[in-house]
Structures are given as structure tokens and as C-alpha cells.
Motif scaffolding. Structure first.
Motif, mmCIF file in Angstrom:
data_model
loop_
_atom_site.group_PDB
_atom_site.id
_atom_site.type_symbol
_atom_site.label_atom_id
_atom_site.label_comp_id
_atom_site.label_asym_id
_atom_site.label_seq_id
_atom_site.Cartn_x
_atom_site.Cartn_y
_atom_site.Cartn_z
ATOM 1 N N ASP A 38 0.850 -1.185 0.000
ATOM 2 C CA ASP A 38 0.000 0.000 0.000
ATOM 3 C C ASP A 38 0.888 1.238 0.000
ATOM 4 O O ASP A 38 1.196 1.797 1.044
ATOM 5 N N SER A 39 1.297 1.644 -1.189
ATOM 6 C CA SER A 39 2.217 2.770 -1.293
ATOM 7 C C SER A 39 1.505 4.090 -1.019
ATOM 8 O O SER A 39 0.291 4.190 -1.184
ATOM 9 N N PRO A 40 2.255 5.103 -0.616
ATOM 10 C CA PRO A 40 1.652 6.412 -0.360
ATOM 11 C C PRO A 40 1.233 7.091 -1.659
ATOM 12 O O PRO A 40 1.736 6.770 -2.723
ATOM 13 N N GLY A 41 0.320 8.004 -1.554
ATOM 14 C CA GLY A 41 -0.120 8.749 -2.735
ATOM 15 C C GLY A 41 -1.355 8.118 -3.357
ATOM 16 O O GLY A 41 -1.822 7.066 -2.938
ATOM 17 N N SER A 42 -1.868 8.755 -4.362
ATOM 18 C CA SER A 42 -3.054 8.282 -5.045
ATOM 19 C C SER A 42 -2.737 7.027 -5.845
ATOM 20 O O SER A 42 -1.814 7.025 -6.656
ATOM 21 N N PRO A 43 -3.488 5.959 -5.664
ATOM 22 C CA PRO A 43 -3.219 4.746 -6.430
ATOM 23 C C PRO A 43 -3.518 4.916 -7.915
ATOM 24 O O PRO A 43 -3.053 4.137 -8.724
ATOM 25 N N LEU A 51 4.858 4.644 -7.008
ATOM 26 C CA LEU A 51 5.267 3.308 -7.452
ATOM 27 C C LEU A 51 6.443 2.789 -6.627
ATOM 28 O O LEU A 51 6.488 1.610 -6.270
ATOM 29 N N ASN A 52 7.382 3.668 -6.313
ATOM 30 C CA ASN A 52 8.546 3.244 -5.530
ATOM 31 C C ASN A 52 8.239 3.068 -4.045
ATOM 32 O O ASN A 52 9.036 2.495 -3.310
ATOM 33 N N LEU A 99 13.404 -4.336 -3.747
ATOM 34 C CA LEU A 99 13.008 -4.251 -5.150
ATOM 35 C C LEU A 99 11.787 -3.350 -5.242
ATOM 36 O O LEU A 99 10.686 -3.730 -4.847
ATOM 37 N N ARG A 100 11.995 -2.115 -5.713
ATOM 38 C CA ARG A 100 10.922 -1.120 -5.814
ATOM 39 C C ARG A 100 10.239 -1.243 -7.176
ATOM 40 O O ARG A 100 10.874 -1.545 -8.171
ATOM 41 N N THR A 101 8.946 -0.972 -7.194
ATOM 42 C CA THR A 101 8.146 -1.157 -8.398
ATOM 43 C C THR A 101 8.478 -0.158 -9.503
ATOM 44 O O THR A 101 8.475 -0.509 -10.680
ATOM 45 N N GLY A 102 8.779 1.076 -9.158
ATOM 46 C CA GLY A 102 8.984 2.131 -10.155
ATOM 47 C C GLY A 102 10.358 2.132 -10.797
ATOM 48 O O GLY A 102 11.037 1.107 -10.877
ATOM 49 N N ARG A 103 10.772 3.322 -11.222
ATOM 50 C CA ARG A 103 12.051 3.503 -11.902
ATOM 51 C C ARG A 103 13.065 4.143 -10.971
ATOM 52 O O ARG A 103 12.700 4.865 -10.053
#
Length: 157
Positions: A38-43, A51-52, A99-103
Motif C-alpha cells: 500500500d504505497s503512499p499517494g493516489s493509487p 510506485l517506488n 526491489l521497488r516497483t517504479g524507476r
């Protein structure tokens, strides 16, 4: 009394030749230690910072480094874009890699899946339930971790 020494030697030899039977299978030395789903910010935003904020951590609990080259992490879906394959990477003993989802720029402690944009479709981990799978370079399941709750932001495995 003369037989005591030879009998003792025979018993010792037999014990040494008897294969040890493990009490239970050994736990994996490399495992998923946490999934932050559940990452911060708007999903719906798909912003790189959000994403990160979603990630999975892999820990080496063993006493030596493990070559993770070719290993994979994936979620429960069968979608090909939900599979991360490690490039050349060694996880040192007692260390954790995130391992982060984003870039982002890969380091020895943080790797990036490279997902971007696309709102909710860019995320990997479902908000309420999912399973993470860690497989070795031969495709054998090494460890998995499931969660089934929207009550928390993460799951310690």
C-alpha cells in the motif's frame, strides 16, 4: 571385559556410517522478508514516487553470498509484465535487497522493477490480497509470501 573395547569400536563405526536423517527440511536461506503493498499517494496517479513506495524485500539469512542472477520475483497474476528477473546480482550474507516497483538507479541495496505511468495498472501488488513468489534461475520455487488484508500497509513474511 575383553569384548568391551571391540564392541564399543564397532558401535562407533556403525554410528559414523549411518546417514543422518534431518528432522525437517531446511528453511530457505534467501527469502521474501516483506511486501509493502500500500504505497503512499493516489493509487490512480501512477507517479514514480508512489510506485517506488511499493516494494518487496529479499533477505539472505545464510552465511555466504547468493548469486541471484536469473532469479525471478512475481505476484499471483499470470501476466508476463508482473515478473521481475534479476540481472547480474549477488546478495551478500545477512543482507537485504529492496526491489521497488517504479524507476530508479540500481544499487547494491535497492533495485527497480522499472514500471511507470498507467495509473493502477503500473502497480504490481494488489491492495487487499496477493502472493509474492521468489524462484531461482531454474524456475524452482524458493519462497513465497501471501497477504490477505487491507488493514495494514505491508506484510512481514
Amino acid at each position: 571385559m575383553r569384548l568391551a573395547a571391540p564392541v564399543a569400536a564397532l558401535v562407533a563405526t556403525a554410528a559414523a556410517l549411518t546417514p543422518a536423517v534431518p528432522a525437517q527440511a531446511a528453511a530457505p536461506t534467501v527469502k521474501i522478508s516483506r511486501i509493502w503493498y500500500d504505497s503512499p499517494g493516489s493509487p490512480d496517479s501512477g507517479a514514480n514516487s508512489s510506485l517506488n513506495g511499493e516494494y518487496v524485500q529479499i533477505k539472505n539469512t545464510g552465511r555466504s553470498a547468493v548469486d541471484l542472477s536469473g532469479w525471478t520475483v512475481r505476484d499471483r497474476t499470470a501476466r508476463a509484465d508482473h515478473v521481475y528477473t534479476f540481472g547480474t546480482f549477488s546478495l551478500r550474507a545477512g543482507k537485504t535487497v529492496t526491489l521497488r516497483t517504479g524507476r530508479g538507479r540500481d544499487t547494491s541495496t535497492t533495485l527497480y522493477w522499472g514500471r511507470s505511468g498507467g495509473g493502477t495498472f503500473a502497480y504490481i501488488w494488489n491492495q487487499s490480497n496477493d502472493t509474492g513468489y521468489l524462484r531461482d534461475a531454474r524456475g524452482r520455487l524458493v519462497h513465497s509470501c501471501s497477504y490477505n488484508s487491507a488493514r495494514y500497509d505491508y506484510k512481514n513474511c
